[in-house]
Enzyme design. Sequence first.
Site, PDB file in Angstrom:
ATOM      1  N   ARG A  22     -45.173  20.081 -76.807  1.00  0.00           N
ATOM      2  CA  ARG A  22     -44.995  18.841 -76.543  1.00  0.00           C
ATOM      3  C   ARG A  22     -43.494  18.757 -76.177  1.00  0.00           C
ATOM      4  O   ARG A  22     -42.589  17.528 -76.120  1.00  0.00           O
ATOM      5  CB  ARG A  22     -45.437  18.173 -77.702  1.00  0.00           C
ATOM      6  CG  ARG A  22     -46.719  18.194 -77.413  1.00  0.00           C
ATOM      7  CD  ARG A  22     -47.711  16.730 -77.759  1.00  0.00           C
ATOM      8  NE  ARG A  22     -47.368  17.093 -79.453  1.00  0.00           N
ATOM      9  CZ  ARG A  22     -48.278  17.597 -80.391  1.00  0.00           C
ATOM     10  NH1 ARG A  22     -49.549  17.898 -80.075  1.00  0.00           N
ATOM     11  NH2 ARG A  22     -47.616  17.381 -82.170  1.00  0.00           N
ATOM     12  N   SER A  39     -57.689  27.609 -84.484  1.00  0.00           N
ATOM     13  CA  SER A  39     -57.571  26.698 -84.707  1.00  0.00           C
ATOM     14  C   SER A  39     -58.998  25.699 -85.032  1.00  0.00           C
ATOM     15  O   SER A  39     -59.606  25.144 -85.119  1.00  0.00           O
ATOM     16  CB  SER A  39     -56.907  25.521 -83.415  1.00  0.00           C
ATOM     17  OG  SER A  39     -57.265  24.847 -84.297  1.00  0.00           O
ATOM     18  N   CYS A  43     -61.665  23.543 -93.542  1.00  0.00           N
ATOM     19  CA  CYS A  43     -62.912  22.786 -94.495  1.00  0.00           C
ATOM     20  C   CYS A  43     -63.649  22.766 -94.330  1.00  0.00           C
ATOM     21  O   CYS A  43     -64.433  21.747 -95.050  1.00  0.00           O
ATOM     22  CB  CYS A  43     -61.562  21.693 -94.511  1.00  0.00           C
ATOM     23  SG  CYS A  43     -59.225  22.218 -94.417  1.00  0.00           S
ATOM     24  N   THR A 274     -37.279  30.583 -93.411  1.00  0.00           N
ATOM     25  CA  THR A 274     -36.911  31.159 -94.623  1.00  0.00           C
ATOM     26  C   THR A 274     -35.092  31.860 -94.963  1.00  0.00           C
ATOM     27  O   THR A 274     -34.668  31.380 -94.212  1.00  0.00           O
ATOM     28  CB  THR A 274     -37.337  32.745 -93.888  1.00  0.00           C
ATOM     29  OG1 THR A 274     -37.183  32.947 -93.032  1.00  0.00           O
ATOM     30  CG2 THR A 274     -38.618  31.986 -93.519  1.00  0.00           C
ATOM     31  N   PRO A 277     -32.095  33.167 -90.606  1.00  0.00           N
ATOM     32  CA  PRO A 277     -32.218  31.734 -90.392  1.00  0.00           C
ATOM     33  C   PRO A 277     -33.097  31.912 -88.693  1.00  0.00           C
ATOM     34  O   PRO A 277     -33.564  30.166 -87.937  1.00  0.00           O
ATOM     35  CB  PRO A 277     -31.167  31.419 -89.810  1.00  0.00           C
ATOM     36  CG  PRO A 277     -30.198  32.331 -90.461  1.00  0.00           C
ATOM     37  CD  PRO A 277     -30.701  33.260 -90.946  1.00  0.00           C
ATOM     38  N   TYR A 280     -39.199  30.837 -89.401  1.00  0.00           N
ATOM     39  CA  TYR A 280     -39.908  30.044 -90.110  1.00  0.00           C
ATOM     40  C   TYR A 280     -41.178  29.880 -90.801  1.00  0.00           C
ATOM     41  O   TYR A 280     -41.282  31.196 -90.339  1.00  0.00           O
ATOM     42  CB  TYR A 280     -39.352  28.846 -89.412  1.00  0.00           C
ATOM     43  CG  TYR A 280     -38.421  28.569 -88.451  1.00  0.00           C
ATOM     44  CD1 TYR A 280     -38.061  29.029 -87.740  1.00  0.00           C
ATOM     45  CD2 TYR A 280     -38.091  27.471 -89.211  1.00  0.00           C
ATOM     46  CE1 TYR A 280     -36.598  28.235 -87.735  1.00  0.00           C
ATOM     47  CE2 TYR A 280     -36.880  26.924 -88.435  1.00  0.00           C
ATOM     48  CZ  TYR A 280     -35.999  27.196 -87.464  1.00  0.00           C
ATOM     49  OH  TYR A 280     -35.108  26.856 -87.286  1.00  0.00           O
ATOM     50  N   GLY A 283     -47.310  26.533 -94.713  1.00  0.00           N
ATOM     51  CA  GLY A 283     -48.476  26.260 -94.714  1.00  0.00           C
ATOM     52  C   GLY A 283     -48.458  27.004 -96.213  1.00  0.00           C
ATOM     53  O   GLY A 283     -47.933  27.248 -96.756  1.00  0.00           O
ATOM     54  N   TYR A 427     -59.176  -7.516 -99.079  1.00  0.00           N
ATOM     55  CA  TYR A 427     -60.243  -6.989-100.120  1.00  0.00           C
ATOM     56  C   TYR A 427     -61.904  -8.083 -99.219  1.00  0.00           C
ATOM     57  O   TYR A 427     -61.380  -9.451 -98.846  1.00  0.00           O
ATOM     58  CB  TYR A 427     -59.820  -8.523-101.116  1.00  0.00           C
ATOM     59  CG  TYR A 427     -61.102  -9.017-101.624  1.00  0.00           C
ATOM     60  CD1 TYR A 427     -62.588  -8.221-102.502  1.00  0.00           C
ATOM     61  CD2 TYR A 427     -61.024 -10.305-102.030  1.00  0.00           C
ATOM     62  CE1 TYR A 427     -63.254  -8.973-103.014  1.00  0.00           C
ATOM     63  CE2 TYR A 427     -62.507 -10.967-101.917  1.00  0.00           C
ATOM     64  CZ  TYR A 427     -63.462 -10.947-102.708  1.00  0.00           C
ATOM     65  OH  TYR A 427     -64.816 -11.442-103.962  1.00  0.00           O
TER      66      TYR A 427
HETATM   67  P1  FAD Z   1     -54.362  29.008 -92.438  1.00  0.00           P
HETATM   68  O1  FAD Z   1     -55.416  27.842 -91.992  1.00  0.00           O
HETATM   69  O2  FAD Z   1     -55.351  30.450 -93.211  1.00  0.00           O
HETATM   70  O3  FAD Z   1     -53.950  30.438 -91.434  1.00  0.00           O
HETATM   71  C1  FAD Z   1     -53.722  31.316 -91.032  1.00  0.00           C
HETATM   72  C2  FAD Z   1     -54.670  31.908 -90.378  1.00  0.00           C
HETATM   73  O4  FAD Z   1     -53.304  33.237 -89.803  1.00  0.00           O
HETATM   74  C3  FAD Z   1     -55.184  33.245 -90.529  1.00  0.00           C
HETATM   75  O5  FAD Z   1     -56.263  32.737 -89.435  1.00  0.00           O
HETATM   76  C4  FAD Z   1     -54.968  34.431 -90.272  1.00  0.00           C
HETATM   77  O6  FAD Z   1     -56.047  35.513 -90.060  1.00  0.00           O
HETATM   78  C5  FAD Z   1     -54.337  34.512 -89.761  1.00  0.00           C
HETATM   79  N1  FAD Z   1     -52.736  35.635 -90.027  1.00  0.00           N
HETATM   80  C6  FAD Z   1     -52.442  36.307 -91.372  1.00  0.00           C
HETATM   81  N2  FAD Z   1     -51.922  36.913 -91.022  1.00  0.00           N
HETATM   82  C7  FAD Z   1     -51.231  37.340 -89.446  1.00  0.00           C
HETATM   83  C8  FAD Z   1     -51.042  38.680 -89.354  1.00  0.00           C
HETATM   84  N3  FAD Z   1     -49.558  39.555 -89.402  1.00  0.00           N
HETATM   85  N4  FAD Z   1     -51.415  38.425 -87.494  1.00  0.00           N
HETATM   86  C9  FAD Z   1     -52.060  37.678 -87.262  1.00  0.00           C
HETATM   87  N5  FAD Z   1     -52.593  36.966 -87.412  1.00  0.00           N
HETATM   88  C10 FAD Z   1     -51.809  36.659 -89.338  1.00  0.00           C
HETATM   89  N6  FAD Z   1     -57.586  21.747 -97.619  1.00  0.00           N
HETATM   90  C11 FAD Z   1     -57.821  20.523 -97.398  1.00  0.00           C
HETATM   91  O7  FAD Z   1     -56.227  19.846 -97.632  1.00  0.00           O
HETATM   92  N7  FAD Z   1     -58.864  19.741 -97.764  1.00  0.00           N
HETATM   93  C12 FAD Z   1     -59.818  20.536 -97.660  1.00  0.00           C
HETATM   94  O8  FAD Z   1     -61.000  19.798 -97.794  1.00  0.00           O
HETATM   95  C13 FAD Z   1     -60.154  21.771 -97.360  1.00  0.00           C
HETATM   96  N8  FAD Z   1     -61.098  22.776 -97.482  1.00  0.00           N
HETATM   97  C14 FAD Z   1     -61.117  23.820 -97.318  1.00  0.00           C
HETATM   98  C15 FAD Z   1     -62.021  24.316 -97.747  1.00  0.00           C
HETATM   99  C16 FAD Z   1     -62.386  26.230 -97.184  1.00  0.00           C
HETATM  100  C17 FAD Z   1     -63.476  26.888 -97.130  1.00  0.00           C
HETATM  101  C18 FAD Z   1     -61.330  26.822 -96.351  1.00  0.00           C
HETATM  102  C19 FAD Z   1     -60.386  28.187 -96.822  1.00  0.00           C
HETATM  103  C20 FAD Z   1     -60.228  26.217 -97.615  1.00  0.00           C
HETATM  104  C21 FAD Z   1     -59.832  25.200 -97.235  1.00  0.00           C
HETATM  105  N9  FAD Z   1     -58.127  23.673 -97.391  1.00  0.00           N
HETATM  106  C22 FAD Z   1     -58.427  22.478 -97.338  1.00  0.00           C
HETATM  107  C23 FAD Z   1     -57.155  24.841 -96.700  1.00  0.00           C
HETATM  108  C24 FAD Z   1     -56.727  24.759 -95.966  1.00  0.00           C
HETATM  109  O9  FAD Z   1     -57.598  25.036 -94.893  1.00  0.00           O
HETATM  110  C25 FAD Z   1     -54.990  24.882 -95.632  1.00  0.00           C
HETATM  111  O10 FAD Z   1     -54.180  24.935 -96.753  1.00  0.00           O
HETATM  112  C26 FAD Z   1     -54.651  25.432 -94.393  1.00  0.00           C
HETATM  113  O11 FAD Z   1     -55.626  26.084 -93.358  1.00  0.00           O
HETATM  114  C27 FAD Z   1     -54.220  26.493 -94.338  1.00  0.00           C
HETATM  115  O12 FAD Z   1     -52.781  27.023 -92.944  1.00  0.00           O
HETATM  116  P2  FAD Z   1     -52.476  28.007 -93.424  1.00  0.00           P
HETATM  117  O13 FAD Z   1     -51.637  27.879 -91.587  1.00  0.00           O
HETATM  118  O14 FAD Z   1     -51.312  27.913 -93.593  1.00  0.00           O
HETATM  119  O15 FAD Z   1     -53.058  28.987 -92.767  1.00  0.00           O
END
Ligand code: FAD
Length: 550
Positions: A22, A39, A43, A274, A277, A280, A283, A427
Amino acid sequence: MTKIIIVGGVAGGASAAARARRLSEDAEIIMLERGEFISFANCGLPYHVSGDITQRDALLLQTPQSFKSRFNVDVRIFSEVVAIDRQQKVVTIKNVLSGEEYKESYDKLLLSPGAAPIRPPIPGINSANTFSLRNIPDMDRILASISQNKPQHATVVGGGFIGLEMVEALHQIGITVTLLELSEQVMAPVDLEMANFVHQVLVQKQTDLRLNTGLTAITELPEHLELTLSNGEKLTTGLVILAIGVKPETMLASAAGLELGVRGGIKVDEGMRTSDPDIYAVGDAVETLDFVTAQPALIPLAGPANRQGRIAADNMLGREEKYQRTQGTAICKIFDFAIASTGHSEKSLRRQGRAYEKVYVHPGNHAGYYPGAFPISFKLIFDPITGQILGGQAFGKEGVDKRIDVLAVAMRAGLKVQDLEHLELTYAPPFGSARDVINQAGMVAANVIKGDERVCHTADILNISPEQFLLDVRNPAELTNIGAIPGAVNIPVDQLRERLAELPKDKEILITCQVGLRGHVAYRLLANHGFKARNLSGGFKTFQITTAKF
Ligand code: FAD
């Protein structure tokens, strides 16, 4: 033209990719995901197991094709980044299906690899029908196991929000559940007495709740699994869900020599940079500063991951945005109820040696005369001198989210508890009360700050000394029907003015009522007559839930 490589295609990674596009039509953006899906709604996974979300496809928010069409992002699934050469600014990518490896250069690299479920090294951890839940394939495996083996009983290990959501999901599809929790409470972000509300619901829903109990071994038998528990007991079960927490995925970053923080996450600055520089990270894999204490914290939640992804994208493209720390605002549904919190719990403040005071209120979620009102039990934690809001916790049915959200906003805006009574909130009888839960909690806390009320808590009542006198100002029928604190002298608040002579002037009077409201009236009356007194915050209701044993 900036070439951006993003590792991880879910919450943080996909947010960053979309934001980057964007901001720039020119940037070359490649998003690498080692799994099959990008994507997806992590949750939402428990709610497909429960059947609430009927369509599995509803969890797949984007596909590589839709991401390409809308954002012109080159999405490569089954593509794991296995190495980063920071000197050459090149990543090595492994096709996880074919095993082939190739390299791709970057100008800016973003890591959003998330956090992996913890799998403790206990005997039998890799047994059949023993699962974690992180992604769509995990969910598919759980559903396949249920449909093939039709377990009558499942065991969830760990009472965090994923564990609790799975307890409910399994219960909903007719499976009896044991919940093993090593600590004395579920939902670690809230304090024990607030978690007790959740324990109560779990027990009411026939969950076999075992607190202070860990899993020490899994043995695969022909027909079922036999679990050995930390107390030596054996448990027969058909399915195990491990939900004992997550660990940041830092292997790739640390192998590349990126600095890790004190909590074990990737260390980043306010711009999500990180120690390199051009790299980044966002999550669940990173540690950011805690909103209240400014100390590094690991808070794996979707909201922070999304916000950080957006900020990292901005900064990779030359802006200077800052991530403004994490409050840990979270909510979990437990059957018909909700538990939510923001900021710090009392126990975490105690660990840090930080001074705090707390108050409890239990008003209805909306006007009592409108059908369906149900109490929200709200705990407000604050600095006893300045009134800075340090945290809040709430349990109830409807409106729990709204109250914790309002409090989270108030905290972020730097409001103090003294400001909460002035908030003008929506309210009408079906939605709230003219004096909202938040206003009420603010008034009670402000009374404490201003010295208009001195409060005491359950611990004070349990440790009452001969120099103190326990007074219950409820009506006698309430004591009989609801229960009372042993040793309390009962003088109903409406008779108190006439019966002051029955109270000792040389003792501190600890006042209790049902929820703290009549206790406040009694407190003011006694204080105005020169008695030394304190009011039990949240009244007998708080005492009862605090002392409940599960
Ligand atoms: P992720 O969304 O986990 O994405 C990381 C991705 O990176 C993964 O798909 C992994 O395969 C990929 N990856 C890792 N290493 C590599 C690599 N070396 N090369 C290529 N790909 C790689 N949070 C809330 O706030 N509310 C909720 O209700 C909630 N419910 C949840 C329920 C469940 C069952 C789970 C599992 C999580 C929940 N969470 C919730 C937490 C939330 O999903 C995470 O905080 C969020 O997804 C983190 O985002 P992220 O991008 O850091 O990691």
